[in-house]
Design a protein around this motif. Structure first.
Motif, PDB file in Angstrom:
ATOM      1  N   GLY A  63      37.982  26.350  53.309  1.00 12.76           N
ATOM      2  CA  GLY A  63      38.752  26.029  54.493  1.00 12.76           C
ATOM      3  C   GLY A  63      40.055  25.311  54.212  1.00 12.76           C
ATOM      4  O   GLY A  63      41.028  25.478  54.946  1.00 12.76           O
ATOM      5  N   THR A  64      40.105  24.525  53.142  1.00 15.60           N
ATOM      6  CA  THR A  64      41.341  23.816  52.819  1.00 15.60           C
ATOM      7  C   THR A  64      42.049  24.368  51.600  1.00 15.60           C
ATOM      8  O   THR A  64      43.273  24.375  51.540  1.00 15.60           O
ATOM      9  N   LYS A  65      41.261  24.841  50.629  1.00 16.38           N
ATOM     10  CA  LYS A  65      41.886  25.342  49.399  1.00 16.38           C
ATOM     11  C   LYS A  65      41.108  26.530  48.858  1.00 16.38           C
ATOM     12  O   LYS A  65      39.968  26.768  49.220  1.00 16.38           O
ATOM     13  N   ALA A  66      41.796  27.254  47.990  1.00 17.40           N
ATOM     14  CA  ALA A  66      41.180  28.406  47.318  1.00 17.40           C
ATOM     15  C   ALA A  66      41.483  28.295  45.836  1.00 17.40           C
ATOM     16  O   ALA A  66      42.617  28.004  45.448  1.00 17.40           O
ATOM     17  N   TYR A  67      40.466  28.488  45.029  1.00 12.88           N
ATOM     18  CA  TYR A  67      40.638  28.553  43.583  1.00 12.88           C
ATOM     19  C   TYR A  67      40.449  30.006  43.173  1.00 12.88           C
ATOM     20  O   TYR A  67      39.403  30.601  43.453  1.00 12.88           O
ATOM     21  N   LEU A  68      41.464  30.565  42.543  1.00 12.51           N
ATOM     22  CA  LEU A  68      41.402  31.958  42.112  1.00 12.51           C
ATOM     23  C   LEU A  68      41.650  32.021  40.620  1.00 12.51           C
ATOM     24  O   LEU A  68      42.466  31.274  40.075  1.00 12.51           O
ATOM     25  N   GLY A  69      40.950  32.940  39.965  1.00 10.14           N
ATOM     26  CA  GLY A  69      41.130  33.122  38.533  1.00 10.14           C
ATOM     27  C   GLY A  69      41.082  34.587  38.163  1.00 10.14           C
ATOM     28  O   GLY A  69      40.322  35.365  38.746  1.00 10.14           O
ATOM     29  N   LEU A  70      41.915  34.944  37.203  1.00 10.26           N
ATOM     30  CA  LEU A  70      41.902  36.286  36.638  1.00 10.26           C
ATOM     31  C   LEU A  70      41.287  36.171  35.253  1.00 10.26           C
ATOM     32  O   LEU A  70      41.719  35.338  34.441  1.00 10.26           O
ATOM     33  N   TYR A  71      40.276  36.972  34.977  1.00  9.45           N
ATOM     34  CA  TYR A  71      39.523  36.878  33.728  1.00  9.45           C
ATOM     35  C   TYR A  71      39.480  38.222  33.031  1.00  9.45           C
ATOM     36  O   TYR A  71      39.247  39.250  33.657  1.00  9.45           O
ATOM     37  N   ARG A  72      39.661  38.181  31.711  1.00  9.52           N
ATOM     38  CA  ARG A  72      39.559  39.376  30.880  1.00  9.52           C
ATOM     39  C   ARG A  72      38.135  39.440  30.339  1.00  9.52           C
ATOM     40  O   ARG A  72      37.589  38.439  29.888  1.00  9.52           O
ATOM     41  N   VAL A  73      37.532  40.613  30.405  1.00  8.94           N
ATOM     42  CA  VAL A  73      36.186  40.816  29.873  1.00  8.94           C
ATOM     43  C   VAL A  73      36.311  41.120  28.385  1.00  8.94           C
ATOM     44  O   VAL A  73      36.913  42.125  28.003  1.00  8.94           O
ATOM     45  N   LEU A  74      35.762  40.231  27.571  1.00  9.12           N
ATOM     46  CA  LEU A  74      35.808  40.391  26.112  1.00  9.12           C
ATOM     47  C   LEU A  74      34.421  40.149  25.533  1.00  9.12           C
ATOM     48  O   LEU A  74      33.903  39.029  25.605  1.00  9.12           O
ATOM     49  N   GLY A  75      33.824  41.177  24.978  1.00  9.46           N
ATOM     50  CA  GLY A  75      32.520  41.029  24.334  1.00  9.46           C
ATOM     51  C   GLY A  75      31.438  40.462  25.229  1.00  9.46           C
ATOM     52  O   GLY A  75      30.650  39.636  24.793  1.00  9.46           O
TER      53      GLY A  75
END
Length: 184
Positions: A60-72
Motif C-alpha cells: 500500500g505504501t511501497k513496492a520492492y521490485l527486483g530483476l533476477y537472472r537464473v543461473l544454475g
C-alpha cells in the motif's frame, strides 16, 4: 461422534491438519495470473527455460521490485529498486517503469500483493487500484504474470534461505513435530 456429520466418507476421524493438507494438495500450483501462467505442475527453477524473472512485493505504501537472472538453478540479482506505490496510477505503470529502468525485459513476473488473491483482477486491501495480470502482461510485453498473497510469497521465500542467512534470536525449545515457524 457421528462420522457422517463430519463428512468423512472413509470413516476416519477428520483432523484440522489433514483438512489443511488436503486443501493444500488441491490448490498447489494454482496461482492467479494470465492464462499462460497457470501450469498444472509447478516447475523447478532450472526447468523454466527462462533467463530473467521479475519478482516483487507490491504494498500500500511501497513496492520492492527486483530483476533476477537464473543461473544454475539460483537467482542472481540484476537490479533491485524501491518505489512509492502512490506515485503510480496502477500496477501496470509501476512494472513498466521498473522494466524501463532496468533496460531488460523479464521472461516472467511474480508479484506478492496485499490481501486475498481469489480471482483477477485483484483488489488489494490497501491500494486505490486493482492489480490485473493481463494489463501488466500487455504493458510490459510478458506472457507469464503470477499473483499471490504477499504473506504467502514471503513464506515461499523462506525456503530459499541458506543456513548463513538465518540468525537465532531466542534458542527456545525444539519442536518435536519439526514445524517451520513464520512471522511477518
Amino acid at each position: 461422534m457421528d462420522r457422517e456429520i463430519l463428512g468423512a466418507a472413509d470413516a476416519r476421524p477428520r483432523s484440522l491438519e489433514r483438512d489443511v493438507c488436503d486443501q493444500r494438495a488441491r490448490i498447489r500450483g494454482r496461482h492467479l495470473g494470465t492464462a499462460a501462467s497457470r501450469p498444472a505442475v509447478r516447475p523447478r527453477l532450472e526447468d523454466l527455460g527462462v533467463s530473467l524473472i521479475l519478482g516483487g512485493d507490491v504494498g500500500g505504501t511501497k513496492a520492492y521490485l527486483g530483476l533476477y537472472r537464473v543461473l544454475g538453478g539460483k537467482l542472481d540479482p540484476v537490479d533491485v529498486k524501491r518505489f512509492e506505490s502512490c506515485d503510480f496510477e496502477g500496477a501496470a505503470q509501476l512494472l513498466a517503469a521498473f522494466v524501463d529502468h532496468c533496460g531488460q525485459r523479464p521472461d516472467r513476473i511474480v508479484l506478492g500483493v496485499p490481501g486475498p488473491v481469489r480471482h483477477t483482477p485483484v483488489k488489494p486491501v490497501n491500494l486505490p487500484w486493482t492489480i490485473d495480470p493481463g494489463q501488466i502482461a500487455s504493458a510490459v510485453s510478458v506472457a507469464h504474470v503470477f499473483l499471490l498473497n504477499d504473506l504467502e510469497a514471503a513464506a515461499y521465500g523462506l525456503l530459499a534461505l541458506a543456513d548463513e542467512d538465518v540468525i537465532t534470536i531466542n534458542e527456545g525449545e525444539p519442536d518435536p513435530t519439526d514445524g517451520f515457524p513464520f512471522t511477518s
